[in-house]
Design a protein around this motif. Structure first.
Motif, PDB file in Angstrom:
ATOM      1  N   SER A   1       0.884  -1.166   0.000  1.00  0.00           N
ATOM      2  CA  SER A   1       0.000   0.000   0.000  1.00  0.00           C
ATOM      3  C   SER A   1       0.916   1.208   0.000  1.00  0.00           C
ATOM      4  O   SER A   1       1.731   1.373   0.909  1.00  0.00           O
ATOM      5  CB  SER A   1      -0.913   0.030   1.219  1.00  0.00           C
ATOM      6  OG  SER A   1      -1.622   1.257   1.271  1.00  0.00           O
ATOM      7  N   GLY A   2       0.816   2.018  -1.035  1.00  0.00           N
ATOM      8  CA  GLY A   2       1.739   3.133  -1.197  1.00  0.00           C
ATOM      9  C   GLY A   2       1.244   4.409  -0.567  1.00  0.00           C
ATOM     10  O   GLY A   2       0.326   4.419   0.267  1.00  0.00           O
ATOM     11  N   THR A   3       1.822   5.529  -0.991  1.00  0.00           N
ATOM     12  CA  THR A   3       1.485   6.820  -0.402  1.00  0.00           C
ATOM     13  C   THR A   3       0.075   7.275  -0.741  1.00  0.00           C
ATOM     14  O   THR A   3      -0.483   8.124  -0.055  1.00  0.00           O
ATOM     15  CB  THR A   3       2.487   7.897  -0.845  1.00  0.00           C
ATOM     16  OG1 THR A   3       2.609   7.855  -2.271  1.00  0.00           O
ATOM     17  CG2 THR A   3       3.850   7.665  -0.228  1.00  0.00           C
ATOM     18  N   SER A   4      -0.524   6.727  -1.793  1.00  0.00           N
ATOM     19  CA  SER A   4      -1.892   7.107  -2.124  1.00  0.00           C
ATOM     20  C   SER A   4      -2.916   6.412  -1.249  1.00  0.00           C
ATOM     21  O   SER A   4      -4.067   6.859  -1.158  1.00  0.00           O
ATOM     22  CB  SER A   4      -2.191   6.788  -3.600  1.00  0.00           C
ATOM     23  OG  SER A   4      -1.437   7.606  -4.447  1.00  0.00           O
ATOM     24  N   LEU A   5      -2.528   5.292  -0.606  1.00  0.00           N
ATOM     25  CA  LEU A   5      -3.419   4.555   0.296  1.00  0.00           C
ATOM     26  C   LEU A   5      -4.729   4.166  -0.374  1.00  0.00           C
ATOM     27  O   LEU A   5      -5.778   4.126   0.258  1.00  0.00           O
ATOM     28  CB  LEU A   5      -3.705   5.384   1.567  1.00  0.00           C
ATOM     29  CG  LEU A   5      -2.562   5.481   2.556  1.00  0.00           C
ATOM     30  CD1 LEU A   5      -2.501   6.865   3.183  1.00  0.00           C
ATOM     31  CD2 LEU A   5      -2.726   4.442   3.654  1.00  0.00           C
ATOM     32  N   ASP A   6      -4.676   3.860  -1.675  1.00  0.00           N
ATOM     33  CA  ASP A   6      -5.888   3.460  -2.386  1.00  0.00           C
ATOM     34  C   ASP A   6      -6.425   2.140  -1.855  1.00  0.00           C
ATOM     35  O   ASP A   6      -7.631   1.957  -1.701  1.00  0.00           O
ATOM     36  CB  ASP A   6      -5.603   3.313  -3.887  1.00  0.00           C
ATOM     37  CG  ASP A   6      -5.159   4.614  -4.524  1.00  0.00           C
ATOM     38  OD1 ASP A   6      -5.611   5.671  -4.055  1.00  0.00           O
ATOM     39  OD2 ASP A   6      -4.361   4.572  -5.469  1.00  0.00           O
ATOM     40  N   ALA A   7      -5.528   1.188  -1.630  1.00  0.00           N
ATOM     41  CA  ALA A   7      -5.904  -0.149  -1.186  1.00  0.00           C
ATOM     42  C   ALA A   7      -4.619  -0.914  -0.912  1.00  0.00           C
ATOM     43  O   ALA A   7      -3.519  -0.464  -1.243  1.00  0.00           O
ATOM     44  CB  ALA A   7      -6.715  -0.867  -2.271  1.00  0.00           C
TER      45      ALA A   7
ATOM     46  N   HIS B   1      -7.417  -4.737  -2.134  1.00  0.00           N
ATOM     47  CA  HIS B   1      -8.184  -4.918  -0.899  1.00  0.00           C
ATOM     48  C   HIS B   1      -8.277  -3.569  -0.181  1.00  0.00           C
ATOM     49  O   HIS B   1      -7.277  -3.088   0.356  1.00  0.00           O
ATOM     50  CB  HIS B   1      -7.492  -5.954  -0.014  1.00  0.00           C
ATOM     51  CG  HIS B   1      -8.279  -6.361   1.184  1.00  0.00           C
ATOM     52  ND1 HIS B   1      -9.311  -7.267   1.130  1.00  0.00           N
ATOM     53  CD2 HIS B   1      -8.184  -5.979   2.476  1.00  0.00           C
ATOM     54  CE1 HIS B   1      -9.813  -7.440   2.327  1.00  0.00           C
ATOM     55  NE2 HIS B   1      -9.153  -6.659   3.173  1.00  0.00           N
ATOM     56  N   PRO B   2      -9.430  -2.924  -0.172  1.00  0.00           N
ATOM     57  CA  PRO B   2      -9.515  -1.569   0.388  1.00  0.00           C
ATOM     58  C   PRO B   2      -9.344  -1.540   1.905  1.00  0.00           C
ATOM     59  O   PRO B   2      -9.734  -2.479   2.603  1.00  0.00           O
ATOM     60  CB  PRO B   2     -10.925  -1.107  -0.015  1.00  0.00           C
ATOM     61  CG  PRO B   2     -11.699  -2.365  -0.232  1.00  0.00           C
ATOM     62  CD  PRO B   2     -10.718  -3.378  -0.737  1.00  0.00           C
ATOM     63  N   TYR B   3      -8.737  -0.458   2.377  1.00  0.00           N
ATOM     64  CA  TYR B   3      -8.700  -0.203   3.809  1.00  0.00           C
ATOM     65  C   TYR B   3     -10.097   0.208   4.296  1.00  0.00           C
ATOM     66  O   TYR B   3     -10.841   0.868   3.558  1.00  0.00           O
ATOM     67  CB  TYR B   3      -7.772   0.966   4.117  1.00  0.00           C
ATOM     68  CG  TYR B   3      -6.317   0.650   4.256  1.00  0.00           C
ATOM     69  CD1 TYR B   3      -5.864  -0.316   5.148  1.00  0.00           C
ATOM     70  CD2 TYR B   3      -5.369   1.347   3.525  1.00  0.00           C
ATOM     71  CE1 TYR B   3      -4.514  -0.582   5.298  1.00  0.00           C
ATOM     72  CE2 TYR B   3      -4.011   1.100   3.662  1.00  0.00           C
ATOM     73  CZ  TYR B   3      -3.590   0.130   4.553  1.00  0.00           C
ATOM     74  OH  TYR B   3      -2.252  -0.118   4.701  1.00  0.00           O
ATOM     75  N   PRO B   4     -10.465  -0.128   5.529  1.00  0.00           N
ATOM     76  CA  PRO B   4     -11.649   0.513   6.120  1.00  0.00           C
ATOM     77  C   PRO B   4     -11.476   2.023   6.106  1.00  0.00           C
ATOM     78  O   PRO B   4     -10.370   2.538   6.299  1.00  0.00           O
ATOM     79  CB  PRO B   4     -11.659  -0.036   7.553  1.00  0.00           C
ATOM     80  CG  PRO B   4     -10.883  -1.315   7.492  1.00  0.00           C
ATOM     81  CD  PRO B   4      -9.821  -1.099   6.439  1.00  0.00           C
ATOM     82  N   GLY B   5     -12.581   2.751   5.867  1.00  0.00           N
ATOM     83  CA  GLY B   5     -12.497   4.201   5.682  1.00  0.00           C
ATOM     84  C   GLY B   5     -11.840   4.933   6.824  1.00  0.00           C
ATOM     85  O   GLY B   5     -11.014   5.837   6.615  1.00  0.00           O
ATOM     86  N   ALA B   6     -12.181   4.565   8.061  1.00  0.00           N
ATOM     87  CA  ALA B   6     -11.622   5.264   9.221  1.00  0.00           C
ATOM     88  C   ALA B   6     -10.126   5.018   9.339  1.00  0.00           C
ATOM     89  O   ALA B   6      -9.362   5.929   9.696  1.00  0.00           O
ATOM     90  CB  ALA B   6     -12.336   4.813  10.491  1.00  0.00           C
ATOM     91  N   LEU B   7      -9.682   3.800   9.033  1.00  0.00           N
ATOM     92  CA  LEU B   7      -8.250   3.482   9.094  1.00  0.00           C
ATOM     93  C   LEU B   7      -7.488   4.258   8.026  1.00  0.00           C
ATOM     94  O   LEU B   7      -6.413   4.818   8.294  1.00  0.00           O
ATOM     95  CB  LEU B   7      -8.046   1.977   8.918  1.00  0.00           C
ATOM     96  CG  LEU B   7      -6.596   1.480   8.918  1.00  0.00           C
ATOM     97  CD1 LEU B   7      -5.886   1.849  10.209  1.00  0.00           C
ATOM     98  CD2 LEU B   7      -6.548  -0.031   8.689  1.00  0.00           C
ATOM     99  N   ARG B   8      -8.039   4.326   6.825  1.00  0.00           N
ATOM    100  CA  ARG B   8      -7.378   5.073   5.760  1.00  0.00           C
ATOM    101  C   ARG B   8      -7.240   6.550   6.136  1.00  0.00           C
ATOM    102  O   ARG B   8      -6.178   7.163   5.931  1.00  0.00           O
ATOM    103  CB  ARG B   8      -8.146   4.941   4.445  1.00  0.00           C
ATOM    104  CG  ARG B   8      -7.496   5.699   3.285  1.00  0.00           C
ATOM    105  CD  ARG B   8      -8.251   5.497   1.972  1.00  0.00           C
ATOM    106  NE  ARG B   8      -7.516   6.074   0.854  1.00  0.00           N
ATOM    107  CZ  ARG B   8      -7.671   7.330   0.431  1.00  0.00           C
ATOM    108  NH1 ARG B   8      -8.558   8.130   1.019  1.00  0.00           N
ATOM    109  NH2 ARG B   8      -6.948   7.792  -0.575  1.00  0.00           N
TER     110      ARG B   8
END
Length: 370
Positions: free
Chosen positions: A9-15, A38-45
């Motif tokens: 998961s890079g600096t964009s934190l897309d997934a 695999h997306p991060y949960p919104g709050a974690l992202r």
């Protein structure tokens, strides 16, 4: 050698991107088998983005441990789901290479970097030995720990011609692949890739990114703002160099122009896109003046207007994405960490000192048994 899985998961934190890759018995690349985003949960992202943008924000040890566990669980689920999709059990995967999530990177003063995502959890959940902490061995030998992909770019894309690979994620970096017998592979972070574009789109459109660069294309370039951005000392620093979202963020942008709020938001987006294009193009012209081609990977390869501007700015180069050379641009980085994992398992070095500035080639990362 068999199958390895790369996680990033890079600096964009897309997934969390997961790529299953096949390697020959002599450890050479064969093919990309399957992928999963695999997306991060919104709050974690949102929490991770805040940490990236403001690295000096105080954080408790409890919260740091919580994030390390939560990210590890997300990475583990990405790999486990991909394995289930392929019908693979733990014994059929040689290794998982996990980059983790960068939350801090300071190669100049503290000479260290921090990637979260407990690899023990990945190994336990998947039943596969996991290679992680892939940057700090290079830094322990005087390197920046970044970028790590040039060695993989060389393994996949080098040919008789001098070429440049541009990975445009949140931060952009280039790899210069000299033609046969004409020099060493080298590369560095050129500056912002999608990070400023995404932050500006999120702030003004409520969207995580500007699809196809359409919003930027609707604006008008502001030459004065562009020049103030390009005047930042980072662009003139010699390589090796690396940077992150802690440097290029909206605070950095606001410091470039006290009247930013009065400008048309689409004009700012247009100018930020040109900042990415110009910093990349200038680096290529300076460090690879004889290059014949530019291969683009990362999220920037999907930004139609950005690709158009790169092509126009570098008319002498044949500009394409890495898909035209055998590997989908969305999955180059994840595949690269699968490649690094198999090298670590075999006791082979994974860094390029000419790129990172390390004193010597080293085996990267630690191995966490299943």
């Amino acid at each position: 050698m068999g199958i390895c899985i790369g996680l990033i998961s890079g600096t964009s934190l897309d997934a969390v991107d997961a790529a299953a890759c096949e390697f020959a018995d002599d450890a050479t690349w064969r093919r990309l088998i399957a992928t999963r985003a695999h997306p991060y949960p919104g709050a974690l992202r949102a929490e991770l983005l805040a940490l990236q943008r403001h690295p000096d924000t105080p954080i408790t040890l409890r919260d740091l441990a919580r994030l390390d566990a939560a990210i590890g669980d997300c990475f583990a689920e990405a790999a486990a789901t991909l394995m289930r999709d392929l019908g693979l059990n733990g014994a059929e995967v040689v290794a998982i290479g996990s980059h983790g999530q960068t939350v801090f990177h300071d190669p100049l003063s503290l000479h260290t970097t921090t990637q979260l995502g407990d690899p023990n959890r990945i190994a336990a959940r998947t039943g596969v030995r996991t290679v992680a902490d892939l940057r700090r061995a290079d830094m322990a030998h005087g390197g920046h720990g970044a970028p790590l992909m040039p060695a993989f770019h060389h393994a996949l894309f080098a040919d008789e011609r001098t070429q440049v690979v541009a990975n445009i994620g949140g931060i952009a970096n280039i790899t210069v692949l000299p033609g046969a017998g004409s020099g060493h592979v080298f590369g560095f972070d050129t500056g912002p890739g999608n990070a400023l574009l995404d932050d500006w789109a999120q702030h003004h459109l409520g969207s995580p990114y500007d699809r196809d660069g359409a919003w930027a294309a609707s604006g008008t370039l502001d030459p004065a703002l562009l020049q103030r951005g390009l005047a930042d000392p980072y662009f003139g620093w010699p390589a090796p160099k690396s940077t992150g979202r802690d440097y290029f963020n909206l605070d950095w942008l606001n410091a470039r122009d006290a009247d930013l709020a009065a400008r048309a938001t689409a004009d700012v987006q247009r100018t930020l896109l040109e900042l990415t294009v110009e910093s990349l193009a200038s680096a290529i012209e300076t460090h690879a003046p004889s290059a014949a081609g530019l291969l683009v990977c990362g999220g920037g390869a999907r930004n139609r207007f950005l690709m158009e501007r790169l092509t126009a700015r570098l008319p002498r180069l044949q500009v394409s994405d890495t898909g035209a050379h055998g590997l989908d641009p969305d999955w180059v980085e994840a595949a690269g960490f699968a490649w690094l994992a198999q090298r670590t398992v075999l006791g082979l070095s994974g860094n390029l000192p000419a790129v990172t500035g390390a004193a010597r080639p080293v085996v990267l990362g630690g191995i966490y048994p299943a």
